[in-house]
Enzyme design. Structure first.
Site, PDB file in Angstrom:
ATOM      1  N   LYS A 113      -4.668 -25.428  15.368  1.00 27.31           N
ATOM      2  CA  LYS A 113      -4.717 -26.618  16.077  1.00 27.31           C
ATOM      3  C   LYS A 113      -3.085 -26.923  16.512  1.00 27.31           C
ATOM      4  CE  LYS A 113      -8.902 -28.423  14.599  1.00 27.31           C
ATOM      5  NZ  LYS A 113      -9.075 -27.448  13.528  1.00 27.31           N
TER       6      LYS A 113
HETATM    7  C1  LIG Z   1     -10.112 -26.396  13.579  1.00 27.57           C
HETATM    8  C2  LIG Z   1     -10.093 -25.059  12.767  1.00 27.57           C
HETATM    9  C3  LIG Z   1     -11.345 -24.201  12.913  1.00 27.57           C
HETATM   10  C4  LIG Z   1     -12.498 -24.240  13.885  1.00 27.57           C
HETATM   11  O1  LIG Z   1     -11.941 -24.391  15.395  1.00 27.57           O
HETATM   12  P1  LIG Z   1     -12.892 -24.997  16.412  1.00 27.57           P
HETATM   13  O2  LIG Z   1     -12.237 -24.925  17.752  1.00 27.57           O
HETATM   14  O3  LIG Z   1     -13.249 -26.396  15.966  1.00 27.57           O
HETATM   15  O4  LIG Z   1     -14.070 -24.249  16.350  1.00 27.57           O
HETATM   16  C5  LIG Z   1     -11.016 -22.862  12.276  1.00 27.57           C
HETATM   17  N1  LIG Z   1     -10.244 -22.670  11.485  1.00 27.57           N
HETATM   18  C6  LIG Z   1      -9.242 -23.578  11.208  1.00 27.57           C
HETATM   19  C7  LIG Z   1      -8.030 -23.310  10.414  1.00 27.57           C
HETATM   20  C8  LIG Z   1      -9.018 -24.930  12.016  1.00 27.57           C
HETATM   21  O5  LIG Z   1      -8.264 -25.749  11.546  1.00 27.57           O
END
Ligand SMILES: *Cc1c(COP(=O)(O)O)cnc(C)c1O
Length: 496
Positions: A113
């Site tokens: 993120k």
């Molecule tokens: C948010 C997140 C995901 C999922 O990603 P999306 O874009 O919501 O599908 C997968 N792995 C981690 C570690 C995350 O923080």
């Protein structure tokens, strides 16, 4: 360059410039903003292969954020992708056991993120300036652990912004709580609430919906905004790393001109994999988009049957960031496979809101052939971490392991040996206990920081700064309120 505008997935008209869509976040009708068309990449892979991450990011974002000047966009990129990342490549690739792991976890909070949340604050403040918004922007978020910290890290000390994060007291892991309450930055505020995540979330929604409060805020020179994953300012920056990965593999001779690659993405809200789909639609030679789920396998079932059904038990897993039953970004894909038909999409989303499920038409399902879905059980996830470690020495986190499992099932089923990039979405240090338990249950008796040191030793990886920093960090936030006091504490922070 062709101007790209943004419109809602739920109605026609109402075209906005990129900066306006970024400021608004969500359309008034509850739909998500989508570009009126997906632009085509206008630089060759040859040229891209000689660029830095920042340069590739510019080549992608300039096609979508067409009302930003070159200088504005380059400034945003420079401020986002700098020494905050612990590797100069920003998103390095690791070749492990025949696949390429695109490590998206080298930012401030060691999860993917950061890729979007380190640039969103700059896109947002630039958008405010461009639209003569003089108010200070106040970001409000409820978090179950990860997003709140990543958002704070992105917004900390960004001029013209403040960020207030609510989390459920006792509802996040001890490391996550420590990460949040030690957050630096004079514009950051962290509050634990006596309640669960859903109550924190509804509390925030209630504050957002309070018109009288919004007026009081405006009088004092503030306006609310959100940093959630449906903002187009979070989605588009994620397209960049797929283009970068392709160019990098081409530069290293792992891919020939126009040779296709597959992409595997551990999926929750469907943002990350949607970015890969956009990259493909821009002309990047991507073949299959492999969507990996944990035991909350709504998406796997959807790709199998064409029916999306959230009416099921919610399962807590060791890959918590994928414990999601409503993947909000999927709406953008539904809109597209409906033939950019807002009315059809609106109908399906209304059904999701009322019945908790909907089915796409056969024609729409046919347009999903770019996607392949599979999932991993808890057992399979742990086994993948252990076996990969034993075979190669590489330690992956639980989310990445879910992706590796889905990839293995895909190759077992199809025999497809296309060059494959697996999105690695978190550092193993973020989910240390689950990772170490998968390698050997004997580790469970160690404390959190003992586990960190042991992981560093067995994996031969330096402990990331994000973890070192919180070991002895000073607690800077100490607020605990009831749900009905959330609004009052927001007012207190803003002195209104
Ligand atoms: C948010 C997140 C995901 C999922 O990603 P999306 O874009 O919501 O599908 C997968 N792995 C981690 C570690 C995350 O923080």
């Amino acid at each position: 360059m062709k101007e790209i505008l943004y419109k809602s997935t739920r109605s026609e008209g109402g075209y906005l410039k990129a900066s306006e869509a970024i400021l608004k976040g969500l359309a008034d009708d509850g739909g998500l903003f989508v570009p009126t068309e997906i632009p085509e990449l206008d630089v060759s892979v040859e040229a891209l292969s000689k660029m830095t991450y920042q340069q590739v990011a510019y080549e992608v974002m300039k096609l979508y954020f067409t009302d930003f000047t070159e200088e504005e966009l380059k400034n945003c990129i420079a401020q986002a992708y700098d020494e905050k990342f612990d590797t100069p490549e920003i998103a390095p690739l690791a070749e492990v056991d025949g696949a390429y792991y695109l490590e998206l976890f080298h930012g401030k909070t060691i999860a993917f993120k950061d890729m979007a949340l380190s640039i969103l604050p700059h896109l947002l403040t630039t958008s405010a300036k461009k639209n003569n918004v003089k108010n200070e922007i106040v970001i409000l978020t409820a978090t179950s652990g990860d997003t709140g910290k990543a958002a704070m890290a992105g917004f900390a000390d960004v001029k013209g912004t403040r960020i207030i994060v609510f989390y459920p007291h006792g509802g996040v892991s001890p490391i996550q709580e420590k990460q949040m309450v030690t957050q630096k930055g004079d514009n950051t505020y962290v509050v634990a609430i006596e309640g669960n995540f859903d109550q924190a979330q509804s509390g925030v929604k209630k504050i957002f919906g309070n018109k009288k409060l919004a007026e009081e805020l405006a009088e004092k020179g503030f306006q609310f905004s959100s940093a959630n994953s449906i903002n187009i300012g979070r989605l588009i920056p994620q397209v960049a790393y797929y283009v970068y990965a392709y160019a990098k593999l081409y530069a290293e001779g792992k891919l020939a001109q126009n040779q296709k690659m597959n992409v595997v993405v551990p999926t929750g809200n469907f943002g990350n994999i949607l970015a890969a789909y956009y990259a493909k639609n821009m002309g990047l030679p991507v073949d299959k988009l492999i969507c990996a789920s944990n035991e909350n396998k709504v998406l796997f079932d959807f790709f199998q049957t064409g029916e999306y059904d959230k009416n099921r038990e919610f399962i807590l897993t060791t890959s918590p960031s994928m414990d999601i039953l409503i993947s909000s970004n999927l709406e953008r894909l539904i809109y597209r496979i409906a033939g950019d038909n807002a009315e059809k999409n609106h109908e399906l989303m209304t059904r999701l809101a009322t019945d908790g499920k909907y089915a796409v038409t056969d024609e729409m399902k046919d347009r999903l052939s770019d996607f392949y879905g599979n999932y991993a059980t808890e057992e399979e996830t742990a086994q993948m971490i252990r076996e990969t470690y034993e075979k190669t020495g590489y330690v992956m986190d639980t989310h990445t392991a879910v992706a590796a499992c889905a990839y293995k099932k895909y190759t077992d089923e199809t025999g497809d040996d296309t060059v494959t990039v697996i999105a690695s979405t978190a550092s193993p240090f973020k989910f240390t206990r689950s990772v170490m338990n998968a390698i050997d249950p004997k580790y469970d008796k160690l404390s959190d920081f003992e586990l960190v040191d042991e992981l560093s030793k067995i994996g031969n990886i330096k402990v990331p700064n994000a973890i070192e920093e919180i070991r002895n960090a000073e607690i800077r936030h100490n607020n605990l309120v009831r749900v009905d006091e959330m609004e009052a504490i927001v007012k207190k922070f803003l002195s209104i």
